[in-house]
Design a protein around this motif. Structure first.
Motif, PDB file in Angstrom:
ATOM      1  N   ALA A 202      91.112 -31.360  94.936  1.00 55.19           N
ATOM      2  CA  ALA A 202      89.812 -31.838  93.795  1.00 55.19           C
ATOM      3  C   ALA A 202      90.110 -32.207  92.881  1.00 55.19           C
ATOM      4  O   ALA A 202      88.939 -33.014  92.531  1.00 55.19           O
ATOM      5  N   PHE A 203      90.236 -31.307  91.867  1.00 54.38           N
ATOM      6  CA  PHE A 203      90.463 -31.651  90.172  1.00 54.38           C
ATOM      7  C   PHE A 203      91.466 -32.126  90.133  1.00 54.38           C
ATOM      8  O   PHE A 203      91.956 -30.793  89.328  1.00 54.38           O
ATOM      9  N   PRO A 204      92.053 -33.556  90.261  1.00 53.21           N
ATOM     10  CA  PRO A 204      93.617 -33.623  89.376  1.00 53.21           C
ATOM     11  C   PRO A 204      94.287 -33.496  88.735  1.00 53.21           C
ATOM     12  O   PRO A 204      95.234 -33.718  88.210  1.00 53.21           O
ATOM     13  N   GLY A 205      92.723 -33.763  87.591  1.00 48.23           N
ATOM     14  CA  GLY A 205      93.116 -33.586  86.019  1.00 48.23           C
ATOM     15  C   GLY A 205      93.495 -35.277  85.666  1.00 48.23           C
ATOM     16  O   GLY A 205      93.412 -36.132  86.695  1.00 48.23           O
ATOM     17  N   GLU A 206      94.095 -35.117  84.388  1.00 47.58           N
ATOM     18  CA  GLU A 206      94.557 -36.961  84.112  1.00 47.58           C
ATOM     19  C   GLU A 206      95.696 -36.811  84.131  1.00 47.58           C
ATOM     20  O   GLU A 206      96.703 -36.034  84.135  1.00 47.58           O
TER      21      GLU A 206
END
Length: 89
Positions: free
Chosen positions: A44-48
């Protein structure tokens, strides 16, 4: 040793085994659920994404000072190896 004591010890051993197996099962179940939750969170929040440098350097040419420094380092390493081999004969 009386028969009652053996049967009570077997019952205690079975209870202890059952408690241990339930504890291990519960721990492993929680571990699996935790890993799956972390995987869903990471999806959901893969990061940069990592930034790849677009400019590629060609290692073909080095400055004359760097070449001279490299040859000095190579000469020093060669001399050290030679001295080490001579002292360990």
């Amino acid at each position: 040793m009386a028969a009652e004591s053996v049967s009570s010890q077997l019952m205690e051993a079975a209870t202890l085994m059952l408690v241990g197996m339930v504890f291990v099962f519960a721990f492993l179940s929680l571990l699996i659920v935790g890993v799956k939750l972390i995987a869903k969170f990471c999806e959901a929040f893969p990061g940069e994404p990592e930034v790849q440098p677009s400019v590629k350097r060609s290692p073909a040419k080095a400055s004359p000072a760097a070449q001279q420094e490299d040859s000095g380092v190579i000469a020093a390493i060669t001399a050290a190896v030679h001295m080490h081999r001579q002292s360990n004969k």
